[in-house]
Design a protein around this motif. Structure first.
Motif, short mmCIF file in Angstrom:
data_model
loop_
_atom_site.label_atom_id
_atom_site.label_comp_id
_atom_site.label_asym_id
_atom_site.label_seq_id
_atom_site.Cartn_x
_atom_site.Cartn_y
_atom_site.Cartn_z
N PHE A 1 5.08 -16.28 25.13
CA PHE A 1 4.85 -15.21 24.30
C PHE A 1 5.31 -15.23 22.83
N ARG A 2 5.08 -14.77 21.68
CA ARG A 2 5.25 -14.67 20.58
C ARG A 2 5.87 -13.53 20.19
N THR A 3 6.58 -13.12 19.07
CA THR A 3 7.10 -11.83 18.73
C THR A 3 6.21 -11.29 17.56
N GLU A 4 5.57 -12.25 16.76
CA GLU A 4 5.03 -11.59 15.63
C GLU A 4 3.35 -11.55 16.05
N GLN A 5 2.78 -11.67 17.32
CA GLN A 5 1.39 -11.73 17.79
C GLN A 5 1.00 -10.56 18.18
N GLU A 6 -0.07 -10.08 17.87
CA GLU A 6 -0.75 -9.04 18.37
C GLU A 6 -1.00 -9.20 19.79
N ASN A 7 -1.88 -10.19 20.01
CA ASN A 7 -2.24 -10.51 21.52
C ASN A 7 -0.94 -10.60 22.46
N SER A 8 0.09 -10.91 21.95
CA SER A 8 1.36 -10.91 22.81
C SER A 8 1.83 -9.64 22.98
N THR A 9 1.81 -9.01 21.92
CA THR A 9 2.21 -7.55 22.23
C THR A 9 1.26 -7.00 23.36
N HIS B 1 8.24 -12.86 41.41
CA HIS B 1 9.15 -13.62 40.52
C HIS B 1 8.70 -13.36 39.21
N TRP B 2 9.36 -12.60 38.42
CA TRP B 2 8.62 -12.48 37.07
C TRP B 2 9.61 -13.06 36.02
N VAL B 3 9.16 -13.53 34.77
CA VAL B 3 9.95 -14.08 33.77
C VAL B 3 8.92 -14.26 32.55
N ALA B 4 9.43 -13.85 31.50
CA ALA B 4 8.51 -14.04 29.94
C ALA B 4 9.52 -15.07 29.37
N ILE B 5 8.87 -15.89 28.65
CA ILE B 5 9.66 -16.86 28.03
C ILE B 5 9.09 -16.92 26.40
N VAL B 6 10.39 -16.96 25.49
CA VAL B 6 10.15 -16.87 24.07
C VAL B 6 10.97 -18.24 23.55
N GLY C 1 3.71 -28.38 27.40
CA GLY C 1 2.50 -28.69 26.27
C GLY C 1 1.80 -27.44 26.01
N VAL C 2 2.38 -26.30 25.81
CA VAL C 2 1.70 -25.05 25.63
C VAL C 2 1.06 -25.11 24.30
N VAL C 3 -0.22 -24.86 24.11
CA VAL C 3 -0.75 -24.78 22.74
C VAL C 3 -1.01 -23.38 22.32
N LEU C 4 -1.61 -22.31 23.04
CA LEU C 4 -2.13 -21.04 22.99
C LEU C 4 -1.19 -20.10 23.29
N HIS C 5 -0.96 -18.97 22.63
CA HIS C 5 -0.13 -17.95 23.19
C HIS C 5 -0.85 -16.59 22.73
N PRO C 6 -0.61 -15.69 23.85
CA PRO C 6 0.03 -15.86 25.20
C PRO C 6 -0.44 -16.58 26.31
N LEU D 1 0.72 -24.27 41.62
CA LEU D 1 0.16 -23.71 40.49
C LEU D 1 -1.18 -23.10 41.02
N THR D 2 -1.40 -21.85 41.27
CA THR D 2 -2.64 -21.03 41.40
C THR D 2 -3.30 -20.53 40.37
N THR D 3 -2.90 -20.17 39.18
CA THR D 3 -3.65 -19.55 38.19
C THR D 3 -3.07 -20.11 36.87
N TYR D 4 -3.92 -20.28 36.08
CA TYR D 4 -3.64 -20.51 34.58
C TYR D 4 -4.41 -19.59 33.99
N LEU D 5 -4.01 -18.43 33.14
CA LEU D 5 -4.73 -17.30 32.69
C LEU D 5 -4.35 -17.05 31.13
N PRO D 6 -4.93 -17.78 30.40
CA PRO D 6 -5.04 -17.46 28.85
C PRO D 6 -5.07 -15.99 28.64
#
Length: 199
Positions: free
Chosen positions: A49-57, A76-81, A116-121, A132-137
């Motif tokens: 995620f990003r801090t200044e992005q509405e969709n991340s919020t 197991h949960w983890v968010a990455i910034v 190689g992340v391109v889009l957030h979140p 890997l079972t899921t990739y969810l933009p």
């Protein structure tokens, strides 16, 4: 299952095929504690995620609510910034969204570049074997329901058919009271235009 290398820098995370085993990564949380990208639980959920992005919020708010509902599940949960964002801004966002899961700092955007992340979140889910079972933009409609269904599917709580039913719900067919109400509305509008107010 053989491990599949992460994509080269510049490729999107979803180029790693669902069903491939992903590499472990060692990270550090905001308060300096070590944490791994993938856990030993039945499912690992990680969010970039990003801090200044509405969709991340939006996503972090929904993840916070879902995490509270699933607190007793083996996840197991983890968010990455990125470390380019000031910690005070990250903490402000966590307070705003109510997120209680660990937040890892991606030093030098090393994991960001490796994956190689391109889009957030963007959110990934892996099973207990780190497959890997899921990739969810992010999507504005139904994201929380989609995420919950994918986690339940990874945990084995729902089968493929139930997952498909959530991801592709049947289109609503109008009829009965709804259709009748719409007919009455159209008739009322016509009578109003004709100034037949008594009708």
């Amino acid at each position: 299952m053989p491990a599949v290398a992460w994509p080269s820098e510049g490729n999107a995370f979803y180029t790693v095929p669902v069903g491939s085993r992903v590499d472990q990564a060692k990270l550090t949380t905001l308060d300096g504690r070590p944490i791994e990208l993938l856990g030993s639980d039945a499912a690992s959920v990680f969010i970039f995620f990003r801090t200044e992005q509405e969709n991340s919020t939006r996503v972090l708010t929904q993840v916070a609510e879902l995490h509270a509902k699933m607190k007793d599940q083996p996840v197991h949960w983890v968010a990455i910034v990125s470390d380019t964002y000031p910690k005070k801004d990250v903490k402000k966002l966590l307070h705003q969204t109510g997120l209680k899961i660990p937040v890892a700092v991606d030093e030098g955007d090393a994991l960001y570049g490796k994956i190689g992340v391109v889009l957030h979140p963007v959110l990934g889910i892996a099973d207990e074997n780190h497959v890997l079972t899921t990739y969810l933009p992010f999507r504005k409609v139904g994201f929380s329901d989609y995420l919950a269904a994918h986690i339940d599917h990874t945990l084995g709580k729902i089968d493929d058919e139930a997952l498909t039913a959530v991801l592709n719900p049947p289109k609503a067919v109008e009829g009965g009271d709804t259709a009748k109400a719409k007919r009455n509305l159209r008739m009322g509008e016509m009578l109003y235009k004709m100034k037949k107010y008594d009708k």
